[in-house]
Design an enzyme around this catalytic site. Sequence first.
Site, PDB file in Angstrom:
ATOM      1  CG  HIS A   7      -0.347   0.011   2.547  1.00 35.99           C
ATOM      2  ND1 HIS A   7      -0.090  -1.161   3.235  1.00 35.99           N
ATOM      3  CD2 HIS A   7       0.072   1.008   3.363  1.00 35.99           C
ATOM      4  CE1 HIS A   7       0.452  -0.872   4.417  1.00 35.99           C
ATOM      5  NE2 HIS A   7       0.578   0.440   4.518  1.00 35.99           N
ATOM      6  CG  HIS A  79       3.938   4.491   5.463  1.00 36.44           C
ATOM      7  ND1 HIS A  79       3.096   5.039   6.403  1.00 36.44           N
ATOM      8  CD2 HIS A  79       3.430   3.255   5.207  1.00 36.44           C
ATOM      9  CE1 HIS A  79       2.137   4.170   6.704  1.00 36.44           C
ATOM     10  NE2 HIS A  79       2.310   3.084   5.985  1.00 36.44           N
ATOM     11  CD  GLU A 130       3.436  -0.564   7.148  1.00 33.20           C
ATOM     12  OE1 GLU A 130       2.847   0.217   6.387  1.00 33.20           O
ATOM     13  OE2 GLU A 130       2.871  -1.164   8.083  1.00 33.20           O
TER      14      GLU A 130
END
Length: 134
Positions: A7, A79, A130
């Site tokens: 994502h 992020h 991440e």
Amino acid sequence: MLGRLNHVAIAVPDLAAASAVYRDTLGASVTAPQPLPDHGVTVVFIDLGNTKVELLEPLGVDSPIAAFLAKNPAGGMHHVCYEVDDIIVARDRLKATGARVLGDGEPKAGAHGKPVLFLHPKDFQGTLVELEQA
Ligand code: CO
């Protein structure tokens, strides 16, 4: 080591308003808000088929996105999340190269219930990364 883009996350000051933009203006289907107290955020996801967008709103007084929103009051890209097959192997390999893992370096359960880690933006082209175990 690096797998799919899981994502892209956008920090927002008002999750309900941002969800309405994605749902009503962009015609996307948006999940119900999910509080993640361990991460200091409430999230929703927009599934795009090939990847997802995560909208993040601060939760609690020590939210890690509070400073970001102070600098970016309208919100902004926060992020990117990449999948890895084995988060411990990935972490150890990155640490051996000198990359900085945020927090105590131990994976925490993320929004999908899978272990996640965050990497220092200064080591990755100014972008907070991440990693999520696939
Ligand atoms: Co994320």
